[in-house]
Design an enzyme around this catalytic site. Structure first.
Site, PDB file in Angstrom:
ATOM      1  N   SER A  70      -5.692   1.645  -2.796  1.00  9.35           N
ATOM      2  CA  SER A  70      -5.671   0.408  -3.578  1.00  9.35           C
ATOM      3  C   SER A  70      -4.813  -0.591  -2.808  1.00  9.35           C
ATOM      4  O   SER A  70      -4.876  -0.653  -1.570  1.00  9.35           O
ATOM      5  CB  SER A  70      -5.125   0.713  -4.975  1.00  9.35           C
ATOM      6  OG  SER A  70      -5.111  -0.430  -5.761  1.00  9.35           O
ATOM      7  N   TYR A  84     -10.671 -10.657  -3.189  1.00 10.13           N
ATOM      8  CA  TYR A  84     -10.102  -9.383  -2.712  1.00 10.13           C
ATOM      9  C   TYR A  84      -9.255  -8.751  -3.824  1.00 10.13           C
ATOM     10  O   TYR A  84      -9.390  -7.564  -4.131  1.00 10.13           O
ATOM     11  CB  TYR A  84      -9.257  -9.607  -1.455  1.00 10.13           C
ATOM     12  CG  TYR A  84      -8.580  -8.346  -0.980  1.00 10.13           C
ATOM     13  CD1 TYR A  84      -9.326  -7.280  -0.484  1.00 10.13           C
ATOM     14  CD2 TYR A  84      -7.189  -8.202  -1.058  1.00 10.13           C
ATOM     15  CE1 TYR A  84      -8.706  -6.112  -0.065  1.00 10.13           C
ATOM     16  CE2 TYR A  84      -6.566  -7.038  -0.636  1.00 10.13           C
ATOM     17  CZ  TYR A  84      -7.331  -5.986  -0.141  1.00 10.13           C
ATOM     18  OH  TYR A  84      -6.722  -4.825   0.259  1.00 10.13           O
ATOM     19  N   LYS A 123      -9.384  -5.003  -6.011  1.00 11.48           N
ATOM     20  CA  LYS A 123      -8.312  -4.008  -6.127  1.00 11.48           C
ATOM     21  C   LYS A 123      -7.842  -3.878  -7.592  1.00 11.48           C
ATOM     22  O   LYS A 123      -7.433  -2.798  -8.007  1.00 11.48           O
ATOM     23  CB  LYS A 123      -7.159  -4.348  -5.174  1.00 11.48           C
ATOM     24  CG  LYS A 123      -7.558  -4.266  -3.693  1.00 11.48           C
ATOM     25  CD  LYS A 123      -8.071  -2.876  -3.277  1.00 11.48           C
ATOM     26  CE  LYS A 123      -8.390  -2.787  -1.795  1.00 11.48           C
ATOM     27  NZ  LYS A 123      -8.872  -1.455  -1.380  1.00 11.48           N
TER      28      LYS A 123
HETATM   29  N1  LIG Z   1      -3.515  -3.206   5.968  1.00 10.12           N
HETATM   30  C1  LIG Z   1      -3.105  -3.730   4.851  1.00 10.12           C
HETATM   31  O1  LIG Z   1      -2.263  -4.639   4.839  1.00 10.12           O
HETATM   32  C2  LIG Z   1      -3.640  -3.204   3.548  1.00 10.12           C
HETATM   33  C3  LIG Z   1      -2.854  -3.408   2.401  1.00 10.12           C
HETATM   34  C4  LIG Z   1      -3.315  -2.916   1.178  1.00 10.12           C
HETATM   35  C5  LIG Z   1      -4.513  -2.222   1.123  1.00 10.12           C
HETATM   36  N2  LIG Z   1      -5.272  -2.051   2.244  1.00 10.12           N
HETATM   37  C6  LIG Z   1      -6.533  -1.300   2.127  1.00 10.12           C
HETATM   38  O2  LIG Z   1      -6.548  -0.241   3.066  1.00 10.12           O
HETATM   39  C7  LIG Z   1      -7.905   0.175   3.288  1.00 10.12           C
HETATM   40  C8  LIG Z   1      -8.110   0.430   4.758  1.00 10.12           C
HETATM   41  O3  LIG Z   1      -7.909  -0.763   5.458  1.00 10.12           O
HETATM   42  P1  LIG Z   1      -7.044  -0.848   6.791  1.00 10.12           P
HETATM   43  O4  LIG Z   1      -5.857  -1.644   6.479  1.00 10.12           O
HETATM   44  O5  LIG Z   1      -6.893   0.486   7.412  1.00 10.12           O
HETATM   45  O6  LIG Z   1      -8.014  -1.821   7.645  1.00 10.12           O
HETATM   46  P2  LIG Z   1      -8.943  -1.552   8.905  1.00 10.12           P
HETATM   47  O7  LIG Z   1      -8.123  -1.074  10.044  1.00 10.12           O
HETATM   48  O8  LIG Z   1      -9.750  -2.804   9.078  1.00 10.12           O
HETATM   49  O9  LIG Z   1      -9.916  -0.368   8.436  1.00 10.12           O
HETATM   50  C9  LIG Z   1     -10.936  -0.573   7.497  1.00 10.12           C
HETATM   51  C10 LIG Z   1     -11.873   0.619   7.493  1.00 10.12           C
HETATM   52  O10 LIG Z   1     -12.854   0.395   6.453  1.00 10.12           O
HETATM   53  C11 LIG Z   1     -14.130   0.672   6.987  1.00 10.12           C
HETATM   54  N3  LIG Z   1     -15.213  -0.083   6.369  1.00 10.12           N
HETATM   55  C12 LIG Z   1     -15.266  -1.405   6.120  1.00 10.12           C
HETATM   56  N4  LIG Z   1     -16.485  -1.740   5.631  1.00 10.12           N
HETATM   57  C13 LIG Z   1     -17.198  -0.577   5.565  1.00 10.12           C
HETATM   58  C14 LIG Z   1     -18.518  -0.223   5.167  1.00 10.12           C
HETATM   59  N5  LIG Z   1     -19.389  -1.129   4.711  1.00 10.12           N
HETATM   60  N6  LIG Z   1     -18.900   1.072   5.240  1.00 10.12           N
HETATM   61  C15 LIG Z   1     -18.068   2.019   5.692  1.00 10.12           C
HETATM   62  N7  LIG Z   1     -16.789   1.762   6.104  1.00 10.12           N
HETATM   63  C16 LIG Z   1     -16.399   0.475   6.046  1.00 10.12           C
HETATM   64  C17 LIG Z   1     -14.032   0.306   8.466  1.00 10.12           C
HETATM   65  O11 LIG Z   1     -15.004   1.054   9.190  1.00 10.12           O
HETATM   66  P3  LIG Z   1     -16.316   0.425   9.876  1.00 10.12           P
HETATM   67  O12 LIG Z   1     -16.096  -1.040  10.016  1.00 10.12           O
HETATM   68  O13 LIG Z   1     -16.422   1.169  11.177  1.00 10.12           O
HETATM   69  O14 LIG Z   1     -17.405   0.799   8.945  1.00 10.12           O
HETATM   70  C18 LIG Z   1     -12.624   0.777   8.807  1.00 10.12           C
HETATM   71  O15 LIG Z   1     -12.633   2.134   9.200  1.00 10.12           O
HETATM   72  C19 LIG Z   1      -8.780  -0.928   2.666  1.00 10.12           C
HETATM   73  O16 LIG Z   1      -9.304  -0.447   1.441  1.00 10.12           O
HETATM   74  C20 LIG Z   1      -7.804  -2.072   2.421  1.00 10.12           C
HETATM   75  O17 LIG Z   1      -8.195  -2.880   1.333  1.00 10.12           O
HETATM   76  C21 LIG Z   1      -4.859  -2.524   3.462  1.00 10.12           C
END
Ligand SMILES: NC(=O)c1ccc[n+]([C@@H]2O[C@H](COP(=O)([O-])OP(=O)(O)OC[C@H]3O[C@@H](n4cnc5c(N)ncnc54)[C@H](OP(=O)(O)O)[C@@H]3O)[C@@H](O)[C@H]2O)c1
Length: 274
Positions: free
Chosen positions: A132, A146, A150
């Protein structure tokens, strides 16, 4: 006991880091999914089982779930993590982008959960870990869609926790604030909607500058990764983990201050801190 663990969104960020550490430190069977399969090769070399998946395709999710369970048996734990951010004014983000935001972050997550539930119910055990965000509690200008996804995950995760707790299935929500992954790049470079209207332009520019700085100063992902692994593996877990100071702070602000004051604080912070 060797567990079968499925990680979605494993081609980058949290998903990749969790899968890699599990592969290095444990003997569990680690199944990984994403669209960009070439990025999963580094995990495959460490022993991960790779299942290409576009999380917006329900039939693909079910196919992956079936393939994993046929090969390795019931899934013990899943990290429902694939997601991205669309930023922009409520009025201006194109409908197609709004739908895609919900397709990935909400419907993709829900269908992943629904795919694993039947066997978890049969086995009377399972762990569902939902990535989340602090945006599950707060929303701000330019981040409405966004944050809506969440907020939805929080509502769905809360209901699910109550529905399946008595069946031996734990539901855990991880709520990071801003953390260094590719998320910022995707949200700000690929999906940032430069406003067409002067009524929004300054606000959106401020938000973009603020977020660029925030991602620049953000903590690295190690702590959130370790909390996710704990949530997947440990016997006893909490329903929610907030993994950054920002996620505590924003939640606190929104609870303590009246709505209009909260709006002013957030707006001024974004205007000043860039
Ligand atoms: N980083 C932050 O600041 C932060 C904070 C709070 C929450 N989050 C959450 O953390 C989670 C992971 O994000 P991250 O920060 O690790 O970012 P990230 O490095 O951009 O990774 C995002 C991942 O989601 C996958 N994804 C996106 N669209 C997809 C689709 N249609 N089908 C399958 N996979 C898909 C991407 O894989 P492909 O593009 O290869 O498919 C990638 O592996 C997300 O839910 C995000 O909302 C992140």
């Amino acid at each position: 006991m060797t567990k079968v663990i499925w990680v979605t969104g494993a081609s980058s960020g949290f998903g990749m880091a969790v899968a890699m550490k599990l592969l290095k430190d444990t003997d569990h069977i680690i199944c990984v999914s994403a669209r960009r399969t070439h990025l999963l090769e580094v995990l495959a070399r460490q022993g991960a089982k790779v299942y290409p998946l576009d999380i917006t395709k329900t039939a693909e999710i079910e196919r992956v779930r079936r393939a994993i369970e046929k090969e390795y048996g019931p899934i013990d734990a899943v990290l429902v993590n694939a997601g991205f951010g669309v930023y922009g004014p409520i009025e201006e983000v194109p409908e197609e982008a709004i739908r895609r935001q919900f397709e990935v972050n909400v419907f993709g997550a829900v269908e992943t959960v629904r795919a694993v539930l039947p066997s978890m119910r049969r086995e009377k055990r399972g762990r569902i870990v939902l990535t989340s965000s602090s945006a599950a509690h707060v929303s701000s200008a330019g981040m409405g869609y966004y944050a809506a996804t969440k907020h939805s995950i929080k509502a769905i995760g809360t209901a699910l926790r109550q529905e399946v707790g008595h069946l031996g299935i734990d539901v855990v929500m991880i709520e990071p604030g801003v953390v260094k992954t590719a998320f910022g790049q995707v949200a700000l470079d690929e999906n940032y909607m430069a406003s067409k209207s002067p009524d929004y332009r300054a606000q959106m520019r401020d938000l973009k500058d603020f977020m660029l700085k925030a991602f620049d100063r953000a903590p690295d992902l190690d702590h959130t990764r370790d909390v996710m692994i704990k949530a997947l593996l440990e016997e006893s877990v909490n329903p929610i983990y907030r993994t950054t100071k920002g996620s505590f702070f924003l939640g606190f602000l929104s609870r303590v201050f009246p709505t209009r004051i909260y709006d002013v604080i957030v707006k001024q912070a974004i205007g000043r801190l860039h």
